[in-house]
Design a protein around this motif. Structure first.
Motif, PDB file in Angstrom:
ATOM      1  N   GLU A  62      -9.641  34.356  13.640  1.00 32.81           N
ATOM      2  CA  GLU A  62      -9.920  35.333  12.459  1.00 32.81           C
ATOM      3  C   GLU A  62     -11.401  36.216  12.116  1.00 32.81           C
ATOM      4  OE1 GLU A  62      -8.149  37.637   9.669  1.00 32.81           O
ATOM      5  OE2 GLU A  62      -7.042  36.282  11.069  1.00 32.81           O
ATOM      6  N   ILE A  63     -12.337  35.156  12.222  1.00 36.84           N
ATOM      7  CA  ILE A  63     -13.627  35.604  12.169  1.00 36.84           C
ATOM      8  C   ILE A  63     -13.905  36.584  13.142  1.00 36.84           C
ATOM      9  CG2 ILE A  63     -16.030  34.971  12.323  1.00 36.84           C
ATOM     10  CD1 ILE A  63     -15.423  32.342  10.860  1.00 36.84           C
ATOM     11  N   ALA A  64     -13.292  36.268  14.473  1.00 33.37           N
ATOM     12  CA  ALA A  64     -13.974  37.257  15.639  1.00 33.37           C
ATOM     13  C   ALA A  64     -13.006  38.316  15.303  1.00 33.37           C
ATOM     14  CB  ALA A  64     -13.037  36.627  17.151  1.00 33.37           C
ATOM     15  N   ASP A  68     -14.965  42.287  14.774  1.00 32.71           N
ATOM     16  CA  ASP A  68     -14.360  43.242  15.593  1.00 32.71           C
ATOM     17  C   ASP A  68     -14.217  44.454  14.702  1.00 32.71           C
ATOM     18  OD1 ASP A  68     -13.957  44.736  18.352  1.00 32.71           O
ATOM     19  OD2 ASP A  68     -11.751  44.242  17.784  1.00 32.71           O
ATOM     20  N   ALA A  69     -13.349  44.214  13.718  1.00 34.23           N
ATOM     21  CA  ALA A  69     -12.768  45.168  12.835  1.00 34.23           C
ATOM     22  C   ALA A  69     -14.049  45.868  12.114  1.00 34.23           C
ATOM     23  CB  ALA A  69     -11.820  44.574  11.841  1.00 34.23           C
ATOM     24  N   ASN A  70     -15.142  44.885  11.650  1.00 32.06           N
ATOM     25  CA  ASN A  70     -16.502  45.298  11.182  1.00 32.06           C
ATOM     26  C   ASN A  70     -17.148  46.251  11.766  1.00 32.06           C
ATOM     27  OD1 ASN A  70     -18.219  45.340   8.921  1.00 32.06           O
ATOM     28  ND2 ASN A  70     -19.319  43.732  10.103  1.00 32.06           N
ATOM     29  N   ARG A  71     -17.228  45.849  13.366  1.00 34.14           N
ATOM     30  CA  ARG A  71     -17.833  46.653  14.213  1.00 34.14           C
ATOM     31  C   ARG A  71     -17.217  48.028  14.427  1.00 34.14           C
ATOM     32  NH1 ARG A  71     -18.698  41.776  16.893  1.00 34.14           N
ATOM     33  NH2 ARG A  71     -16.534  41.937  18.165  1.00 34.14           N
ATOM     34  N   LYS A  72     -16.185  48.058  14.249  1.00 34.66           N
ATOM     35  CA  LYS A  72     -15.358  49.490  14.533  1.00 34.66           C
ATOM     36  C   LYS A  72     -15.582  50.293  13.331  1.00 34.66           C
ATOM     37  CE  LYS A  72     -11.689  47.931  17.509  1.00 34.66           C
ATOM     38  NZ  LYS A  72     -10.298  47.677  17.862  1.00 34.66           N
ATOM     39  N   LEU A  73     -15.711  49.636  12.020  1.00 35.71           N
ATOM     40  CA  LEU A  73     -15.792  50.458  10.750  1.00 35.71           C
ATOM     41  C   LEU A  73     -17.297  50.871  10.755  1.00 35.71           C
ATOM     42  CD1 LEU A  73     -13.678  48.281   8.418  1.00 35.71           C
ATOM     43  CD2 LEU A  73     -13.181  50.574   9.044  1.00 35.71           C
ATOM     44  N   GLU A  74     -18.181  50.217  11.227  1.00 38.94           N
ATOM     45  CA  GLU A  74     -19.583  50.309  11.159  1.00 38.94           C
ATOM     46  C   GLU A  74     -19.848  51.511  12.162  1.00 38.94           C
ATOM     47  OE1 GLU A  74     -21.681  46.642  11.953  1.00 38.94           O
ATOM     48  OE2 GLU A  74     -21.814  46.032   9.828  1.00 38.94           O
TER      49      GLU A  74
END
Length: 177
Positions: A62-64, A68-74
């Protein structure tokens, strides 16, 4: 009498051996019971460790996913910031009769050169650069087409126009003197 004492001592020794056997068997049974309880506790501990490892693995997954979602949003945020600053100062203008697009400031000749942004997408806060799509036949209309949504296309009027003329202010006749 000595023989009776010897017989009694021998009998006592036998009784002692029998009692030690009973105690030993009782101790062995208690030891076996204790050993079984310890094995059950050990098995329960291993089960708890296994369940904790499973939970940790799920949390790591879940953290991964979240990372990944955080990297995409950034990345999207950074891209939006670049796009926003790149197209800052664009205005809605008429680049040819009846065709309105968002474009940058006019050049020295007063022309509004590409890139042109889709007005429908801009109204939604999105930036989509219109592409020129020539008609397949001479009777087909040339269009400015939005790559984000093909339905956002602007038909350019037929006639003598080219990309070089697109965006130039309409030629105005000088007033009659």
């Amino acid at each position: 009498m000595l023989s009776e004492i010897a017989a009694a001592t021998s009998a006592l020794s036998g009784i002692k051996t029998i009692i030690e056997g009973f105690v030993s068997e009782r101790d062995a049974a208690k030891l076996q019971q204790t050993r079984a309880e310890l094995f059950k506790l050990l098995a329960d501990a291993w089960q708890a460790v296994f369940e904790l490892q499973q939970a940790a693995l799920l949390q790591q997954t879940e953290i991964a996913k979240l990372a990944d979602a955080n990297r995409k949003l950034e990345s999207q945020l950074a891209q939006a910031g670049k796009t926003e600053s790149q197209f800052q100062g664009y205005d809605l203008v008429e680049v040819t009769r009846g065709v309105h697009v968002y474009t940058g400031p006019a050049d020295a000749d007063g022309a509004r050169k590409p890139p042109y942004l889709c007005p429908t997408c801009m109204s939604k806060g999105e930036h989509s650069i219109l592409n020129l799509q020539k008609g397949k036949s001479p009777n087909d209309q040339t269009r400015l087409v939005c790559p984000s949504n093909v339905g956002h296309s602007l038909g350019l009027p037929r006639g003598l126009w080219s990309m070089a003329h697109l965006g130039k202010p309409p030629h105005k006749e000088p007033p009659n003197a």
